[in-house]
Design a protein around this motif. Structure first.
Motif: not given
Length: 338
Positions: A133-141
């Protein structure tokens, strides 16, 4: 029982069904129902009761208040609060203090909707909040990317859109190649062949990138080993001294102020800069300030690094600047103009 339906003396009246027992539990969380009490009663909290959301996190955790209601242990709530404040601080670096709570709340709402659509009810509220729920999900650079949305502008991430467009183009190319090579195959066979070809192409690209990174890491490791071996081979008490050769002094074409006294120096005299006293170094720089040609002669004969060590970077840069403007001559100096 009496004819009117009332209980006889000594009989206990039948309990009517409680409305609270028929009330459904929270939707996003599996099993059990809870009661939410005010935070002021935390000290004498009864089992099954959860305090209200923290005041500073209320705007952030409101989309998942039913998940918060399942945190019936104080240690679990403290853990989630610490993680939420840490993530809020991180989001503030991108979106600012004013917009950060809403950005994080939108993330939680988006993740909860995704969980209900694809994963079903939440069985571990603490684990879900901390890991999904809380963490950022970085999909690219891009460090601002979170689920293909930029944290600072809330717009679609352009890098993710480019990657998606590349994958779409690869899929279309694979489908076209399969259609050309298998014209009489069925739709399912062509789709399976296109998926297989696309998978092989993406896998090959991934291996190529990994091989390139392995080469970069190998070169970095070799450089570190070389530097360590060179440092170990050098004696500890060895301090390399760089000799600085000073040119003979040239008489100034125009004397505008009393010249300082200089020690006599031969054209081939070699001096180590560390052996000069501060007064001697200052005298050389004063002379160079009044006669830039002496500085350029030193550069022509001994190199610019030697001139920068003796006369300072500022003086060398100033001389180059004046020469570029066409003002350089043996009598010109910008200090002490009357």
């Amino acid at each position: 029982m009496r004819e009117d339906g009332g209980p006889l003396r000594g009989e206990k009246p039948e309990k009517s069904p409680s409305t609270s027992s028929e009330k459904p539990g929270p939707g996003p969380v599996a099993d059990g129902s809870v009661r939410i009490v005010d935070g002021a009663g935390q000290g004498r909290q009864q089992p099954g009761r959860v305090p209200l959301l923290p005041e500073d996190l209320r705007a952030v955790l409101t989309p998942v208040n039913l998940v918060w209601a399942r945190l019936d242990r104080a240690a679990a709530r403290r853990l989630v609060e610490a993680a939420a404040r840490s993530e809020l601080k991180r989001v503030e670096g991108f979106a600012g203090r004013t917009d950060a709570p809403q950005v994080l709340a939108d993330r939680l709402a988006r993740r909860l909707d995704e969980q209900l659509r694809t994963g079903g009810p939440i069985t571990d509220p603490v684990g879900w909040l901390l890991s999904r729920g809380l963490p950022q999900r970085q999909q690219c650079g891009d460090v601002r990317c979170d689920d293909r949305v930029l944290l600072d502008t809330s717009r679609n991430c352009p890098r993710c859109e480019d990657r998606q467009a590349d994958r779409r183009a690869q899929r279309h190319a694979a489908a076209a190649a399969v259609d050309a090579g298998m014209p009489e195959a069925s739709e399912e066979e062509r789709r399976a062949a296109a998926d297989r070809q696309l998978h092989e192409r993406v896998t090959a690209q991934g291996w190529a990138r990994e091989h390139a990174w392995e080469q970069v890491r190998a070169r970095q490791t070799a450089a570190r080993v070389y530097r360590a071996e060179a440092a170990a081979a050098r004696p500890a008490d060895e301090v390399p001294a760089v000799p600085v050769v000073l040119p003979a002094l040239r008489p100034a074409a125009v004397v505008r102020a009393p010249e300082p006294e200089f020690a006599e120096a031969d054209d081939d005299q070699e001096l180590v800069l560390e052996d000069l006293t501060p007064d001697q170094v200052r005298d050389w720089r004063v002379r160079a300030m009044r006669d830039h040609q002496m500085l350029f002669d030193h550069i022509d004969r001994y190199g610019e690094p030697s001139a920068r060590r003796l006369f300072s970077n500022r003086l060398v840069d100033q001389a180059h600047h004046i020469a570029g403007l066409g003002h350089l001559n043996v009598a010109y100096f910008p200090w002490g103009q009357s």
